[in-house]
Design an enzyme around this catalytic site. Structure first.
Site, PDB file in Angstrom:
ATOM      1  N   SER B  59     -16.510  16.095 -23.106  1.00 33.87           N
ATOM      2  CA  SER B  59     -17.860  15.544 -23.305  1.00 33.87           C
ATOM      3  C   SER B  59     -17.986  14.293 -22.448  1.00 33.87           C
ATOM      4  CB  SER B  59     -18.066  15.169 -24.780  1.00 33.87           C
ATOM      5  OG  SER B  59     -17.680  16.205 -25.656  1.00 33.87           O
ATOM      6  N   GLU B  60     -17.932  14.475 -21.132  1.00 35.10           N
ATOM      7  CA  GLU B  60     -17.845  13.309 -20.250  1.00 35.10           C
ATOM      8  C   GLU B  60     -18.988  12.325 -20.434  1.00 35.10           C
ATOM      9  OE1 GLU B  60     -16.906  16.304 -19.289  1.00 35.10           O
ATOM     10  OE2 GLU B  60     -14.918  16.062 -18.381  1.00 35.10           O
ATOM     11  N   ASP B  85     -14.647  14.288  -9.353  1.00 33.02           N
ATOM     12  CA  ASP B  85     -15.807  15.159  -9.085  1.00 33.02           C
ATOM     13  C   ASP B  85     -16.753  15.224 -10.284  1.00 33.02           C
ATOM     14  OD1 ASP B  85     -14.677  17.239  -6.621  1.00 33.02           O
ATOM     15  OD2 ASP B  85     -13.242  16.104  -7.789  1.00 33.02           O
ATOM     16  N   ILE B  87     -17.421  12.973 -12.382  1.00 34.94           N
ATOM     17  CA  ILE B  87     -18.055  11.709 -12.742  1.00 34.94           C
ATOM     18  C   ILE B  87     -19.571  11.898 -12.691  1.00 34.94           C
ATOM     19  CG2 ILE B  87     -18.347  10.549 -10.508  1.00 34.94           C
ATOM     20  CD1 ILE B  87     -16.890   8.123 -11.827  1.00 34.94           C
ATOM     21  N   HIS B 129     -13.195  20.048  -6.978  1.00 37.78           N
ATOM     22  CA  HIS B 129     -12.015  19.275  -7.399  1.00 37.78           C
ATOM     23  C   HIS B 129     -11.418  18.485  -6.230  1.00 37.78           C
ATOM     24  CE1 HIS B 129     -12.155  21.966 -10.878  1.00 37.78           C
ATOM     25  NE2 HIS B 129     -11.188  21.301 -11.459  1.00 37.78           N
TER      26      HIS B 129
HETATM   27  C1  LIG Z   1     -16.365  18.784 -16.878  1.00 41.89           C
HETATM   28  C2  LIG Z   1     -14.930  19.079 -16.906  1.00 41.89           C
HETATM   29  N1  LIG Z   1     -14.117  18.322 -17.678  1.00 41.89           N
HETATM   30  C3  LIG Z   1     -12.808  18.569 -17.731  1.00 41.89           C
HETATM   31  C4  LIG Z   1     -12.271  19.590 -17.000  1.00 41.89           C
HETATM   32  C5  LIG Z   1     -10.779  19.854 -17.036  1.00 41.89           C
HETATM   33  N2  LIG Z   1     -10.539  21.102 -17.704  1.00 41.89           N
HETATM   34  C6  LIG Z   1     -10.436  22.265 -17.039  1.00 41.89           C
HETATM   35  S1  LIG Z   1     -10.308  23.561 -18.045  1.00 41.89           S
HETATM   36  C7  LIG Z   1     -10.315  22.561 -19.401  1.00 41.89           C
HETATM   37  C8  LIG Z   1     -10.196  23.151 -20.754  1.00 41.89           C
HETATM   38  C9  LIG Z   1     -11.283  24.084 -21.015  1.00 41.89           C
HETATM   39  O1  LIG Z   1     -11.148  24.573 -22.296  1.00 41.89           O
HETATM   40  P1  LIG Z   1     -11.983  25.810 -22.749  1.00 41.89           P
HETATM   41  O2  LIG Z   1     -13.409  25.638 -22.390  1.00 41.89           O
HETATM   42  O3  LIG Z   1     -11.671  26.036 -24.164  1.00 41.89           O
HETATM   43  O4  LIG Z   1     -11.429  27.003 -21.861  1.00 41.89           O
HETATM   44  P2  LIG Z   1      -9.919  27.515 -21.766  1.00 41.89           P
HETATM   45  O5  LIG Z   1      -9.304  26.835 -20.604  1.00 41.89           O
HETATM   46  O6  LIG Z   1      -9.246  27.224 -23.040  1.00 41.89           O
HETATM   47  O7  LIG Z   1     -10.076  28.962 -21.492  1.00 41.89           O
HETATM   48  C10 LIG Z   1     -10.453  21.228 -19.051  1.00 41.89           C
HETATM   49  C11 LIG Z   1     -10.470  20.103 -19.972  1.00 41.89           C
HETATM   50  C12 LIG Z   1     -13.145  20.340 -16.180  1.00 41.89           C
HETATM   51  N3  LIG Z   1     -12.703  21.324 -15.399  1.00 41.89           N
HETATM   52  N4  LIG Z   1     -14.460  20.072 -16.165  1.00 41.89           N
END
Ligand SMILES: Cc1ncc(C[n+]2csc(CCOP(=O)(O)OP(=O)(O)O)c2C)c(N)n1
Lengths: 348, 325
Positions: B59-60, B85, B87, B129
């Protein structure tokens, strides 16, 4: 021979349902579900090996353990229906009928790949088949899906859009904003939540008080259901119902396909932060072993038939790797500025 | 002195400052249990507990905004955006709230917020990224923006950032975490707004920051063999920016190359060149030369990616151009 699921697992995984094909589903259809799931499994198992061997690079996320969700969902769709994806897109491409050769070529960064080597795993897209692209920004597929549904509605195509997203994505602001608008305007979109209960190293329960995520649907005035995300038939049935509803102009639904991430977040993640002993018993829920077991148990297919399918899949993936590694070409620098703008326009 | 990695130096900065100031907290995706994917916040949870080291949901906008609120009300939050990215998602809170509140409110509020943002390209991470957005934030009055590169500077400037009463965007280069350098064990600060001269020279000034200062040094060392004597400036701090050091150097060399990793158009290098011309056009013997990435979204293919990101060779070419006539 039937797979016995430990009591301990069933206590924790309360949405478990035994496999049971929907009334009237033909053998070929059931075999197709098995084939697609197994193809995803083989593809992503191979991708991990290739990544470890430095043949592919960047960030690659495996769809292993989630196969039933993409496959069950897409089976309820027509070819012109659209899906949006996440950072974990390989399974979505295959489930929507994509080409593993083109996908493998893309992961190798080759020009012949789906994205001409510009996107890689995290942006794999097959727009002609209605797969609107993997995205590295968690949550960003939500409004995209609602927009796609808006277009279908205004253009009168009769198509629906599936929005795949993870439990992590449900805490982005756009998740809520998107569902609200879809609900307010009765748009033909189905939100398929792949709830693997983890967001990299963060457990859902540590960042959300209500972990039964389907309940959120009530807040937006739309139907919300939870299904066994390891069960391809259960996913299919729930999605089919929601798709029919959406096509009828009755608006969106939220389907929480609950399962558990059984592997690392991305292919090279060794999960040191996780108690893997607690994960181990959940492998009994593996959607593919369960499906195979079901097919055999109910004499839908003979062991030989299944073996042949498995062999064909192994070969299909080997061919894809061979194609990507040996027959495809690196994109030349002359292609660098292609496709930043429409119609071949180049602005440097 | 000890040699430690960038990762360790940043970790130590947070740890030591948290030990002496209990208002410092750390929050972001996966900063606690996992200690962030690059290991930068590893061990902080164990030492300071979950009240001060917080794994957030994805929840950025909200957790960065919470950082703003907490900063206004007595905490010193260090908010992490895993890859800079994203941000974009938090930008409203940074640009429209954190940066302006003190001014809009007539000076009656403090904003000791740090936003740590790993940035930069390399490794085939593709278009979402790999980006470098420092100049977006350079454009915003009320913010401070820094991008140090040596382990020594990263530690000292992160401590300065935490103590600063203004919102600071702290850019760390993702490809630098394993780089090593000498870092004192004790707490120390490195001030903002003061550039470092990494190499003295008389022929041409190279203005650089973050990963580009590493490449600028490589270029300078190689050109030294051809008898070209480069002065390499590592800005460290983008806003405020140390024009005095840059102008003093140009006064000596009369030629300047300005480098950035971000794609060139609308970049910080353009801003620097404009300011140099305003301040000392007459000092220049040749036109200033800019180095930057090509104006494309970052391609996945690593051959193309390497072609897009400027490096040692691009900088050498620019230096030769600046030395013509
Ligand atoms: C806006 C954003 N914040 C953080 C990330 C880093 N990130 C990549 S995948 C992920 C977890 C995603 O979890 P979920 O939506 O449950 O999917 P899953 O990977 O478990 O399939 C995070 C925190 C990102 N890619 N984009």
């Amino acid at each position: 021979m039937s797979i016995k699921i430990d009591k301990e697992v069933l206590e924790k995984f309360t949405c478990y349902t035994p496999l049971k094909a929907p009334e009237g589903m033909k053998k070929e259809e059931q075999m197709k579900l098995f084939y697609r799931m197994k193809l995803i499994r083989e593809f992503d198992t191979t991708v991990k090996d290739l990544w470890m061997e430095n043949k592919i690079y960047g960030l690659a996320h495996s769809y292993v353990a989630a196969e039933a969700i993409a496959v069950g969902t897409c089976f309820a769709l027509k070819p012109d229906d659209a899906i949006t994806s996440t950072h974990r897109g390989h399974g979505h491409v295959i489930a929507k009928g994509g080409d593993v050769k083109k996908m493998m070529a893309e992961l190798f960064g080759k020009y012949e790949g789906y994205n001409h080597g510009k996107g890689g795993s995290m942006h794999i897209a097959d727009v002609p088949h209605g797969m609107l692209g993997a995205t590295g920004i968690v949550g960003s597929g939500m409004p995209l899906a609602v927009g796609s549904a808006l277009a279908a509605d205004r253009l009168g195509t009769g198509n629906v859009t599936i929005c795949f997203h993870g439990d992590g994505g449900t805490n982005q602001g756009v998740w809520h904003e998107s569902i609200n608008m879809a609900a307010a305007w009765n748009l033909p979109v189905i939100f398929v939540l792949e709830n693997n209960q983890m967001a990299i190293g963060t457990e859902l329960k540590s960042v959300s008080k209500e972990v039964e995520l389907y309940k959120r649907a009530a807040g937006y005035g739309i139907p919300g259901v939870q299904v066994d995300g390891f069960n391809v038939f259960a996913v299919y049935k729930a999605v089919k119902k929601a798709v029919d509803r959406a096509r009828n102009g009755e608006g969106p639904s939220l389907i929480e396909a609950k399962f558990l991430r059984l592997l690392g977040h991305f292919v090279a993640d060794d999960q040191w932060y996780r108690d893997l002993k607690a994960v181990e018993p959940f492998w009994k829920l593996d959607p593919i072993s369960r499906m195979k077991d079901y097919l055999l148990e109910n004499k839908i297919a003979a062991a030989k038939e299944i073996e042949r399918v498995e062999k064909d899949i192994t070969k299909e993936i080997l061919d894809a790797v061979n194609y990507a590694a040996n027959e495809c070409t690196e994109p030349s620098v002359e292609t660098l500025y292609d496709n930043i703008y429409a119609d071949g326009e180049i602005i440097k | 002195m000890r040699n430690i990695t960038v990762r360790e130096s940043l970790n130590e900065a947070m740890r030591q400052e948290m030990e002496i100031d209990e208002t410092v907290i750390v929050m972001g995706c996966d900063v606690a249990i996992r200690g962030n994917p690059f290991g930068v916040t590893k061990g902080l949870l164990r030492q300071f507990g979950e009240k001060r080291v917080i794994d957030t949901p994805i929840s950025e906008a909200a957790f960065t905004g919470m950082g703003v609120g907490a900063a206004a009300m007595g905490l010193k939050p260090i908010v992490e955006i895993l890859y800079s990215d994203w941000i974009t998602l938090a930008s409203d809170q940074i640009v429209n709230m954190a940066a302006k509140m003190r001014y809009m409110f007539g000076g009656n509020i403090e904003m000791p917020l740090v936003v740590r943002a790993p940035f930069g390209a390399g490794g085939g991470n593709a278009a979402q990224h790999s980006q470098s957005f420092e100049n977006w934030f350079n454009h915003i009055p009320g913010l401070k923006v820094v991008a140090p590169i040596t382990p020594y500077d990263l530690k000292g400037m992160l401590i300065t950032a935490i103590r600063d009463k203004n919102p600071v965007i702290f850019f760390e280069h993702k490809r630098a975490y394993q780089m090593k350098g000498e870092v004192p064990e004790e707490l120390y600060t490195v001030p903002f707004g003061k550039a470092a001269i990494r190499r003295e020279g008389k022929d041409v000034t190279i203005v650089s920051y973050s990963m580009m200062s590493i490449h600028a040094m490589e270029a300078a060392e190689e050109l030294a063999e051809d008898g070209i004597d480069c002065e390499v400036i590592d800005l460290r701090s983008i806003l405020p920016m140390d024009y005095e050091t840059v102008m003093n150097s140009i006064e000596k060399t009369n030629r300047v190359v300005v480098t950035q990793e971000a794609n060139l158009r609308g970049g910080f290098a353009a801003d620097i060149v404009a300011e140099i011309i305003d301040r000392g056009f007459d000092l220049l013997d040749t036109a200033p030369v800019r180095v930057g990435g090509l104006n494309v979204p970052m391609p996945y293919n690593m051959g193309l990616e390497n072609y897009v990101i400027p490096g040692k060779e691009t900088i050498k070419k620019a230096i030769r151009k600046a030395l013509k006539d």
